[in-house]
Write an enzyme that holds these catalytic residues in place. Sequence first.
Site, mmCIF file in Angstrom:
data_model
loop_
_atom_site.group_PDB
_atom_site.id
_atom_site.type_symbol
_atom_site.label_atom_id
_atom_site.label_comp_id
_atom_site.label_asym_id
_atom_site.label_seq_id
_atom_site.Cartn_x
_atom_site.Cartn_y
_atom_site.Cartn_z
ATOM 1 N N CYS A 39 -10.779 -5.926 -71.952
ATOM 2 C CA CYS A 39 -11.920 -6.822 -72.158
ATOM 3 C C CYS A 39 -12.514 -6.569 -73.544
ATOM 4 O O CYS A 39 -12.691 -5.425 -73.967
ATOM 5 C CB CYS A 39 -12.975 -6.598 -71.078
ATOM 6 S SG CYS A 39 -14.465 -7.593 -71.304
ATOM 7 N N CYS B 213 -20.013 -16.810 -39.285
ATOM 8 C CA CYS B 213 -20.917 -15.739 -38.866
ATOM 9 C C CYS B 213 -22.376 -16.162 -38.974
ATOM 10 O O CYS B 213 -23.227 -15.676 -38.235
ATOM 11 C CB CYS B 213 -20.671 -14.471 -39.678
ATOM 12 S SG CYS B 213 -20.753 -14.701 -41.463
ATOM 13 N N HIS C 266 -21.517 -11.802 -45.493
ATOM 14 C CA HIS C 266 -21.413 -11.755 -44.036
ATOM 15 C C HIS C 266 -22.795 -11.645 -43.404
ATOM 16 O O HIS C 266 -23.681 -10.976 -43.935
ATOM 17 C CB HIS C 266 -20.557 -10.548 -43.632
ATOM 18 C CG HIS C 266 -20.187 -10.529 -42.186
ATOM 19 N ND1 HIS C 266 -19.398 -11.504 -41.604
ATOM 20 C CD2 HIS C 266 -20.485 -9.662 -41.191
ATOM 21 C CE1 HIS C 266 -19.232 -11.221 -40.328
ATOM 22 N NE2 HIS C 266 -19.889 -10.109 -40.041
#
Length: 797
Positions: free
Chosen positions: A180, A317, A757
């Site tokens: 990078c 979920c 989640h």
Amino acid sequence: MELLRSNLSRVQIPEPTHRIYKHECCISFDTPRSEGGLFVDMNSFLAFGKDYVSWNYEKTGNPVYLHIKQTPKSVPEDRPLKKPTLLAIGVDGGFDNNEPEYEESYSISILPDFVSLPFPSVELPEKVRIAVDTVVNAVGAERKEQVAAWTAEKKQVSQHALTLQQIKSGIVISPSGWKCAKCDKTENLWLNLTDGMILCGRKNWDGTGGNNHAVEHYKETAYPLAVKLGTITADLEAADVYSYPEDDSVLDPLLAEHLAHFGIDFSSMQKTEMTTAERELDQNTNFDWNRIQENGKELVPVFGPGYTGLVNLGNSCYLAATMQVVFSTHSFISRYFSHQSLKMAFEMAPADPTLDLNMQLTKLGHGLLSGKYSIPATQKDAATGDASQEGIPPRMFKNVIAASHAEFSSMRQQDALDFFLYMVGKVERANSTTPDLDPSRSFKFGIEEKILCSSGKVSYNKRDDCILSLNIPLHEATNKDELEALNKQKAGKGLEENDMASDEIVRPRVPLEACLANFVSSEQIEDYYSSALKGRTTAIKTTGLTSFPDYLVLHMRKFVMEEGWVPKKLDVYIDVPDVIDISHMRSKGLQPGEELLPDGVPEEVMESAKPVANEEIVAQLVSMGFNQLHCQKAAINTSNAGVEEAMNWLLSHMDDPDMDAPISHQTSDVDQSSVDTLLSFGFAEDVARRALKASGGDIEKATDWIFNNPNASVSDMDVSSSNSAQTPAQSALPDGGGKYKLFGIVSHMGTSVHCGHYVAHILKEGRWVIFNDSKVGISTDPPKDMGYVYFFQRIDG
């Protein structure tokens, strides 16, 4: 056989347009694997469990059924697990998950006496053989919907590829040894195809990945395409090309030319990195559930009524966590379980009960609360070795609740709060003819806003709501000394947050009381039009509650916009006590001596409340060569969020038939389901539409817009002269004391509400229980300080 022949007129041969159900009962969660198997009505092609098929015969008179029974095959324990090659389930190349295989047997059953005939059999009438063969060979309606939503979409050709301008910089990219340009990252590197910069990718929610340098470079330059180094091979279509304006993986048909510009010979390059899709597959296959199961503590399973898990249908979920808490409230338990049997709901349902919200809510309620399906599974969990439960799939409920909503009907992750609000609105409308039975009212309460203008006169605006959305005042953190010490430590060592061990990081701790106090604190409104002064002035707004609901839902605004409208999730702990008292938040209404502001706001003032394009955003887009009118529309339709958001909107709406039409503030094109959600909050429809138009369709931003533009809504909301002059809707709201006990938490892991989640923790029978999709167990350490949405129950007395 004669009995079957006498009922041939009731047998239908399925057409391609028929929806055939053969995997799950439409009024229970029975399947062909259940003890009694599954019965498919050979006239309607709906499926019923053994205990429920007689109800269908009584209702329809349809006597002929295909009985499907599945029994487990014996499978070698060392069966290899197939590695998926597609982000899909139920298709070749999709997820295997090492599920047991089943052997399927069929017979013809004739009701009411369950007369059984073998299938296949040459003695059966030809019409029956053809009809049954068609059902057996068809892809079930349940599976069709599942596969269509889960299979990853094919990559599209980028609209930027054919017109990509490449800078003649003389840069030659070596075939290996990349790094990078802005940090030391040597993996997850992206080559910008315009200027040849090599930069690291996005940072993942768990701290892995890059440092966002590639996407930051795009924001600075607007150079649109990048290719992931390590994915370039002779198969150029398999290379991972990403379009930042389109925010998606794309195809670049000129990739060979674009790579040659930097001296890259793709034919000799080897694959050393996973593509974005492969990494997503890998994460779905190897997701470490222990990360969100209370730091990997051993889960002690719990079974029985009220302890039934919900199968994850693929990023569902948010729905599972929300509905587990909702079906822990007395109002929903009473409406869809205690006082409504499955048979009652089925008898009231239309011909197709899979499309009836009342039926599917009742099915879900009985599935979760009866205990029938909360039993140990035959397989043991591979990770913990504990016996777990299979759970029930809320597929039919999801299909019917989300039928009119583009996002909730997809398999993409969604915001649990948005889903709760949407669900409450749907339930309220479904019970509009019987409001006394409406369980959503247990969440509703009245909000009153008092506006005091500099003339000394006041106005009172009232509306209904079902959540308290709370800002988090970080300046009220109780551990400021620790935070200051950490910042000095980081500055001294030149460290970033992600360079530190997790146990070294100190997060702000803000008391919930401070968040509630912030909600009712005074707020100054600049440039407020006073009908008493007939001009603009400064006003003070205060907010309170006119009633206290049975269940108080608190939403913590952890997702905020930083400078430049960059979304960020606050990494903060909220100290939430088990019992709270909000009595001080009750509004007092019109006080003795207060004088109401005169009615009426001039048309020009209402006109000025309409959204106007930010000129800086427009100017930057125009400088890129876009049409001035198009740029103004893009800024307005993204609520002036920023250049990137406006450009994304612009590029995706270039072909709109009305793109060159003059700017109109008509709001007929906003999503009706979003309008319905705002209507459920108590806002007038034209105000809701105006706010959604100004906010790019975002419900939360639209709510903020209404609050911040009181002139736009003052003539439409209920302006009462006294606290007792309530609307009929408000007077019917539940009310009581201000003391509440915490009983449910929906927590979220991830950097965005659209990824990560959701998990629910619920207080049941004096102990906390974790509901993590199909896994249900005793909670040893409920994350009371990490919640996203908190649910409280009013304490009587």
